[in-house]
Design a protein around this motif. Sequence first.
Motif, PDB file in Angstrom:
ATOM      1  N   ARG A   1     -11.997   1.653  -6.668  1.00 47.12           N
ATOM      2  CA  ARG A   1     -11.028   1.530  -7.753  1.00 47.12           C
ATOM      3  C   ARG A   1      -9.674   2.120  -7.341  1.00 47.12           C
ATOM      4  N   GLY A   2      -9.732   3.201  -6.579  1.00 43.78           N
ATOM      5  CA  GLY A   2      -8.496   3.827  -6.127  1.00 43.78           C
ATOM      6  C   GLY A   2      -7.690   2.940  -5.197  1.00 43.78           C
ATOM      7  N   THR A   3      -8.366   2.189  -4.325  1.00 41.15           N
ATOM      8  CA  THR A   3      -7.641   1.296  -3.413  1.00 41.15           C
ATOM      9  C   THR A   3      -6.872   0.225  -4.181  1.00 41.15           C
ATOM     10  N   ILE A   4      -7.406  -0.201  -5.311  1.00 40.56           N
ATOM     11  CA  ILE A   4      -6.743  -1.243  -6.111  1.00 40.56           C
ATOM     12  C   ILE A   4      -5.596  -0.652  -6.931  1.00 40.56           C
ATOM     13  N   ILE A   5      -5.886   0.439  -7.643  1.00 40.37           N
ATOM     14  CA  ILE A   5      -4.901   1.008  -8.562  1.00 40.37           C
ATOM     15  C   ILE A   5      -3.710   1.608  -7.819  1.00 40.37           C
ATOM     16  N   HIS A   6      -3.985   2.408  -6.795  1.00 42.32           N
ATOM     17  CA  HIS A   6      -2.886   3.105  -6.129  1.00 42.32           C
ATOM     18  C   HIS A   6      -2.055   2.169  -5.250  1.00 42.32           C
ATOM     19  N   LYS A   7      -2.629   1.085  -4.795  1.00 41.53           N
ATOM     20  CA  LYS A   7      -1.821   0.094  -4.079  1.00 41.53           C
ATOM     21  C   LYS A   7      -0.839  -0.569  -5.044  1.00 41.53           C
ATOM     22  N   LYS A   8      -1.309  -0.884  -6.247  1.00 43.69           N
ATOM     23  CA  LYS A   8      -0.441  -1.506  -7.252  1.00 43.69           C
ATOM     24  C   LYS A   8       0.684  -0.562  -7.661  1.00 43.69           C
ATOM     25  N   TYR A   9       0.340   0.707  -7.948  1.00 44.42           N
ATOM     26  CA  TYR A   9       1.360   1.662  -8.363  1.00 44.42           C
ATOM     27  C   TYR A   9       2.289   2.048  -7.215  1.00 44.42           C
TER      28      TYR A   9
ATOM     29  N   TYR B   1       3.412  -0.030  -4.868  1.00 47.20           N
ATOM     30  CA  TYR B   1       4.419  -1.092  -4.827  1.00 47.20           C
ATOM     31  C   TYR B   1       5.411  -0.943  -5.982  1.00 47.20           C
ATOM     32  N   GLY B   2       4.896  -0.582  -7.163  1.00 47.96           N
ATOM     33  CA  GLY B   2       5.778  -0.400  -8.310  1.00 47.96           C
ATOM     34  C   GLY B   2       6.748   0.761  -8.114  1.00 47.96           C
ATOM     35  N   SER B   3       6.276   1.867  -7.544  1.00 45.73           N
ATOM     36  CA  SER B   3       7.140   3.028  -7.315  1.00 45.73           C
ATOM     37  C   SER B   3       8.210   2.719  -6.268  1.00 45.73           C
ATOM     38  N   VAL B   4       7.822   2.003  -5.213  1.00 41.92           N
ATOM     39  CA  VAL B   4       8.797   1.629  -4.181  1.00 41.92           C
ATOM     40  C   VAL B   4       9.885   0.745  -4.783  1.00 41.92           C
ATOM     41  N   THR B   5       9.500  -0.132  -5.694  1.00 41.11           N
ATOM     42  CA  THR B   5      10.477  -1.009  -6.341  1.00 41.11           C
ATOM     43  C   THR B   5      11.474  -0.217  -7.192  1.00 41.11           C
ATOM     44  N   LEU B   6      11.018   0.876  -7.796  1.00 44.05           N
ATOM     45  CA  LEU B   6      11.887   1.670  -8.674  1.00 44.05           C
ATOM     46  C   LEU B   6      12.831   2.596  -7.909  1.00 44.05           C
TER      47      LEU B   6
ATOM     48  N   ILE C   1      16.850  13.667 -11.389  1.00 40.17           N
ATOM     49  CA  ILE C   1      15.425  13.910 -11.637  1.00 40.17           C
ATOM     50  C   ILE C   1      14.611  12.620 -11.576  1.00 40.17           C
ATOM     51  N   PRO C   2      15.076  11.491 -12.165  1.00 43.90           N
ATOM     52  CA  PRO C   2      14.285  10.256 -12.076  1.00 43.90           C
ATOM     53  C   PRO C   2      14.005   9.826 -10.634  1.00 43.90           C
ATOM     54  N   PHE C   3      15.016   9.944  -9.761  1.00 46.31           N
ATOM     55  CA  PHE C   3      14.831   9.528  -8.371  1.00 46.31           C
ATOM     56  C   PHE C   3      13.784  10.385  -7.674  1.00 46.31           C
ATOM     57  N   PHE C   4      13.893  11.713  -7.817  1.00 39.96           N
ATOM     58  CA  PHE C   4      12.952  12.599  -7.133  1.00 39.96           C
ATOM     59  C   PHE C   4      11.542  12.466  -7.710  1.00 39.96           C
TER      60      PHE C   4
ATOM     61  N   SER D   1       2.799  10.273  -3.614  1.00 39.78           N
ATOM     62  CA  SER D   1       1.483  10.606  -4.153  1.00 39.78           C
ATOM     63  C   SER D   1       0.553   9.393  -4.139  1.00 39.78           C
ATOM     64  N   HIS D   2       1.066   8.245  -4.560  1.00 34.55           N
ATOM     65  CA  HIS D   2       0.240   7.033  -4.554  1.00 34.55           C
ATOM     66  C   HIS D   2      -0.109   6.602  -3.124  1.00 34.55           C
ATOM     67  N   TRP D   3       0.800   6.807  -2.203  1.00 36.92           N
ATOM     68  CA  TRP D   3       0.520   6.453  -0.814  1.00 36.92           C
ATOM     69  C   TRP D   3      -0.609   7.320  -0.251  1.00 36.92           C
ATOM     70  N   ARG D   4      -0.527   8.633  -0.516  1.00 36.88           N
ATOM     71  CA  ARG D   4      -1.584   9.526  -0.055  1.00 36.88           C
ATOM     72  C   ARG D   4      -2.921   9.214  -0.737  1.00 36.88           C
ATOM     73  N   ALA D   5      -2.877   8.914  -2.035  1.00 35.03           N
ATOM     74  CA  ALA D   5      -4.107   8.580  -2.758  1.00 35.03           C
ATOM     75  C   ALA D   5      -4.712   7.283  -2.228  1.00 35.03           C
ATOM     76  N   LEU D   6      -3.862   6.324  -1.867  1.00 33.78           N
ATOM     77  CA  LEU D   6      -4.355   5.075  -1.288  1.00 33.78           C
ATOM     78  C   LEU D   6      -5.021   5.329   0.051  1.00 33.78           C
ATOM     79  N   GLN D   7      -4.403   6.158   0.875  1.00 38.50           N
ATOM     80  CA  GLN D   7      -5.017   6.515   2.158  1.00 38.50           C
ATOM     81  C   GLN D   7      -6.362   7.209   1.956  1.00 38.50           C
ATOM     82  N   GLY D   8      -6.396   8.150   0.991  1.00 36.60           N
ATOM     83  CA  GLY D   8      -7.649   8.846   0.712  1.00 36.60           C
ATOM     84  C   GLY D   8      -8.719   7.914   0.187  1.00 36.60           C
ATOM     85  N   SER D   9      -8.327   6.948  -0.662  1.00 40.18           N
ATOM     86  CA  SER D   9      -9.284   5.973  -1.200  1.00 40.18           C
ATOM     87  C   SER D   9      -9.895   5.146  -0.072  1.00 40.18           C
ATOM     88  N   GLU D  10      -9.049   4.674   0.829  1.00 36.41           N
ATOM     89  CA  GLU D  10      -9.534   3.834   1.933  1.00 36.41           C
ATOM     90  C   GLU D  10     -10.452   4.616   2.861  1.00 36.41           C
ATOM     91  N   ASN D  11     -10.104   5.885   3.124  1.00 34.77           N
ATOM     92  CA  ASN D  11     -10.945   6.690   4.010  1.00 34.77           C
ATOM     93  C   ASN D  11     -12.274   7.023   3.352  1.00 34.77           C
TER      94      ASN D  11
END
Length: 283
Positions: A141-149, A151-156, A171-174, A182-192
Amino acid sequence: MKARLVVFPIRGRNWCFSRSIESSQSEAHSSNTPSTLKDLWKKISSKSAHNSGNSFNSNLEVVVDFASNKMNRAWSNLEKAPAGSFKNKLHGLGLRLLSRVKPSEIFLKSIPKEVTRLDITYPSSLNGQLVRRRLRHIALRGTIIHKKYLYGSVTLLPLTSFFMVLPLPNIPFFWVLFRTYSHWRALQGSENLLRLVTNSSHHQNHQKSDKGTTDKNTNTKDDPQRTNNCISRPWELLPSEDLLKLIRSGEANDSLSEPTISDICQRFNLNTMDVIKYKNSLY
């Protein structure tokens, strides 16, 4: 690198998934992270020279760790700010934002690619294979959710960068930058995590198929390397009577009390605040 995971029911069908805190390893990791731009450039140059085939991914990891280290230091400075100051108010705002981060995200971030083995501790009343399936489910579930978020964070990021023209801290940028990391690290952790808990079942099926196709003249006892590969697996299930006793002593109305959660966290070196989040979390 080995990681110790602790899994247990915390409220009804809500389960807690947490990794034991290992201060020595986190300190060693932070000490290897470059602290200045000069050190960063030296490390990138050395990695590019010795690992030309995969230099981009290696350099990206170094840059991300450098940026993360800078953010952690900036956060520590905000935490030490005098009460009532602007920095102190920023720290309070950050705490309120961080309280919304899902505990499963924090858990997945704690399993980097360096982790190659898992010690899975759980109450002895639970079925070990069920525990492993739940771990596989949260990883998938983490690989799906954090990949989606992600991409969304990179877009923002480009959109929030426009606030840089304002005299106030952006503050919004940081915040979006932190969420991207955080989502990138969570995606890496999900895949591992998914790779570790899935390879074991694949390995067992491979062993069963080998039993019917192995040459009769082949003797695994004569090949120690092959014997070790058959026996070894990336995880170990560790049912715990101590954990079961703690849960039963503090269970009321199908939920664990906070004092009991605190005792479990102290016994197994868990972060209490992260564990308590699981009581009211849906994922």
